[in-house]
Design an enzyme around this catalytic site. Structure first.
Site, PDB file in Angstrom:
ATOM      1  N   LYS A  29       1.506  -1.631  -8.357  1.00 42.75           N
ATOM      2  CA  LYS A  29       1.009  -0.353  -8.870  1.00 42.75           C
ATOM      3  C   LYS A  29       2.161   0.347  -9.578  1.00 42.75           C
ATOM      4  CE  LYS A  29      -1.187   4.013  -7.559  1.00 42.75           C
ATOM      5  NZ  LYS A  29      -1.760   4.814  -6.450  1.00 42.75           N
ATOM      6  N   LYS A  68      -2.323  -2.556 -11.031  1.00 43.21           N
ATOM      7  CA  LYS A  68      -2.837  -1.273 -11.513  1.00 43.21           C
ATOM      8  C   LYS A  68      -1.739  -0.559 -12.297  1.00 43.21           C
ATOM      9  CE  LYS A  68      -4.655   3.178  -9.867  1.00 43.21           C
ATOM     10  NZ  LYS A  68      -5.000   4.001  -8.698  1.00 43.21           N
TER      11      LYS A  68
END
Length: 331
Positions: free
Chosen positions: A200, A257
Site C-alpha cells: 500500500k 494499492k
C-alpha cells in the site's frame, strides 16, 4: 508492396470473432469486489460528492444494495464505516466496541445475504481524531507500531466473530499479519482469511476515500505524514519485501494499492507469489475517470473497461473497484 511471406499480425485482428478467439485477458464479474460505505441511522443514502455514483448507506439500504450486487453476480464487498465525529478518539477505541457500526453492519448483511463475502477493513483511520491508521506515540511524532498491532488484532477478532469472511489489514504496520493470524486462530476463527494490503503506497489518489469515511479533515493535522508507514511510490524493492513478508506471515491474499499507477507492482507480486493477488482501483482513479468524462474529454465506459482490463492483464486475480456494480450492469 510487401513481399510474399511477410508476417501479418493484423490477421488476428481482422474481425470481432477472431479478436475474441485470441483474446488473452478478460474481466469476469467473479473477479470484482465492490467497496461500500456504511453510516449509522435511518437517513437516505448520502452522495459522496468526490465519487459520483457512490453513497454512504444506512444498514438497511446496505443490505438492499448487497442483494442487488448478488443478483448481478458480484460475490464480495469491502466494507468501510463512516462514523460520527463524536465516536472518534486519539486511540480509536470505538474500533473495538462490540456493538460498533461496522460489526452491526456485518451481522445484518450476513443475515440478509448469507453468501455475500465480506472483507472487513482493519485499520484505525476511520476511528481516530487524527486520521492516521494507528495510535500515536506519546510525543505525537510517530505511529506506535506494536501498540497499534495489538488493537488491530482485537479488532480483527471482533470482525471475524461478527461474520466477516476476510479481515483486510490496510494499515501497513510491521508484523500485523502474523499477529492477526495468531489472534484469529487462538479464538478458533481458523476459517476467516486475511486479505493483506501488502503493498500500500503513500499515494495522492486516496483523497475521495478520505472524504467518504470522514478522515480527510483529520489527516495531516499533526506533524506526522502517512509516509512513515505507507510505501514510498518510488520503491519497488521495498514493495517486494513487504509482499514476501506478508506471505510468510500467512496472508491468504496479497493486495496492491492503488492499482492503475502500480501495474508494475501487481506484475511483481504475480511473478513472486502463488497466492491470489488483489488490486484496489482506488477512489482517485475512479474520480479522475468520472471527472474527465464529465468534461467530455474521455469516454466513461471505454476508459472504465480499459482500466479494469489493464489491472487484470498485469496479474490481478481480484479487483476492488467502485466501478464493479456499473460494469456488471452493462454485461
Amino acid at each position: 508492396m510487401l513481399t510474399p511471406g511477410t508476417p501479418r499480425p493484423r490477421r488476428l485482428r481482422k474481425n470481432n470473432a477472431v479478436r475474441q478467439l485470441v483474446r488473452e485477458n478478460q474481466i469476469s464479474v467473479s473477479d470484482l469486489i465492490q467497496p461500500l460505505f456504511v453510516i449509522d441511522g435511518e437517513g437516505a443514502p448520502e452522495a459522496i460528492s468526490s465519487m459520483p455514483g457512490q453513497f454512504r448507506m444506512n444498514i438497511v439500504d446496505l443490505c438492499s444494495e448487497c442483494r442487488q450486487l448478488t443478483e448481478l453476480g458480484i460475490k464480495a464487498i469491502a466494507l468501510f464505516p463512516s462514523l460520527d465525529q463524536s465516536l472518534k478518539s486519539a486511540v480509536g477505541a470505538e474500533s473495538c466496541n462490540p456493538n460498533t457500526l461496522i460489526l452491526r453492519a456485518i451481522r445484518e448483511v450476513k443475515e440478509a445475504v448469507p453468501d455475500m463475502q465480506i472483507l472487513a477493513d482493519i485499520a484505525l483511520d476511520p476511528y481516530t481524531t487524527h486520521g492516521h491508521d494507528g495510535v500515536l506515540t506519546e510525543d505525537g511524532q510517530d505511529v506506535d507500531n506494536d501498540r497499534t498491532v495489538e488493537i488491530l488484532s482485537n479488532m480483527a477478532v471482533l470482525n471475524a466473530e461478527a461474520g466477516a469472511d476476510f479481515v483486510a489489514p490496510s494499515d501497513m504496520m510491521d508484523g500485523r499479519v502474523q499477529a492477526i493470524r495468531e489472534a484469529l486462530d487462538e479464538e478458533g476463527l481458523i476459517r476467516c482469511g486475511i486479505v493483506a494490503y501488502s503493498a500500500k503506497f503513500n499515494s495522492a489518489y486516496y483523497g475521495p476515500f478520505r472524504d467518504a469515511v470522514g478522515s480527510s479533515t483529520a489527516a495531516g493535522t499533526t506533524l506526522l505524514s502517512k509516509a512513515g508507514y505507507q510505501l514510498d511510490p518510488a520503491n519497488s524493492r521495498q514493495a517486494s519485501r513487504e509482499i514476501e513478508l506478508d506471505e510468510l506471515e500467512a496472508a491468504d491474499v496479497l493486495m496492491v494499492k492503488p492499482a492503475g499507477p502500480y501495474l508494475d507492482i501487481i506484475r511483481l507480486a504475480r511473478e513472486s507469489s502463488n497466492l491470489p493477488i488483489a488490486a484496489y482501483q482506488v477512489s482517485g482513479e475512479y474520480a479522475q475517470i468520472h471527472a474527465a468524462a464529465k468534461m467530455g474529454w474521455l469516454d466513461l465506459k471505454r476508459c472504465r473497461d480499459e482500466s479494469l482490463l489493464a489491472i487484470k492483464r498485469s496479474g490481478a486475480d481480484l479487483i476492488l473497484s467502485y466501478f464493479s456494480k456499473d460494469w456488471a450492469m452493462d454485461q
